[in-house]
Design an enzyme around this catalytic site. Sequence first.
Site: not given
Length: 296
Positions: A50, A55, A79, A112
């Site tokens: 994930d 990120y 996301k 997200h």
Amino acid sequence: MSNVFNGVPTVSLSGGVDIPQLGFGTFQIWPYEAQQAVEDALALGYRHIDTAAAYCNEAQVGAALKAFGMADEIFVTTKLRNADHGREDALRACDESLSNLGINAIDLYLIHWPAPVNDRYVEAWKTLVELQERGMVRSIGVSNFLPEHLDRIIEATGVVPAVNQIESHPRFWQPELEAYCRERGIVVEAYSPLGHGKDIESEPVCAAAERLGVTPAQVVLRWHVQKGHVVLPKSTKPARMKQNMDIYGFELDESEIAAIDALHDPACMVSQDPYTFCAPQTLEDMLARGSVKLEP
Ligand code: A2P
């Protein structure tokens, strides 16, 4: 539940895609350590990774998938950032994620955050529906959506998200939101499942660990799977990664589950409030908020 792979069962998502119930979470696994961490996780048997554009580690996840060599067999979630909710931005963002990850289709693509202040999540959802129709993503869902946000996207498109990935751990879990999701066939995914590592110190967690001869982290992850969550623990340490997978050989009893349920405290949220969080999630923004680090 259907198949079991490396000891981890899969959960069927609406639309027929199967997702391994336990995945490797990569939030705050910094770019300089992410490739090694994901390679370690894959070598230990994780088959579900994930990540998120926000990120800033998608390229490193992609490098690890390439090094592992069986990218098609790994379930990959990423996301859409808050800055990319508009249709053109979302189409471009999906292309970028595919290219970073080095895969032909994203297994699960999530919005997200709803970022309701920007009021573009319905447009984002329509674009995810389009991306699924075009075959660029296999299943679509959301993260951090509350019932009013879910109601709106379902009403606008008739398409129910396959999952809602939400903050969930013993000291902050969301039973009403889970019930809403369950009634609509939306699978709940738990992020920050250990409460950033803090919930494993709680007394009922430690007591159950003692009785069962497992670690407190395993108790918390077992609590998640007994609730039917897809669960996404994160660690950069191989010994903990291994331990976090080993949660299918024991069972919490009803009184242990009830004692852990009772830890819930609205003050123990570790993430952001879905009503107000609307940061763009670009690299600059993530760096400024300390959510990404480029150097050790
Ligand atoms: P580390 O990466 O140093 O192993 P969450 O998934 O809820 O965000 O929690 C992640 C935090 O929990 C990280 O700080 C991680 O540290 C720690 N952690 C992960 N697995 C374990 C474990 N099995 N035992 C103790 N701490 C853990």
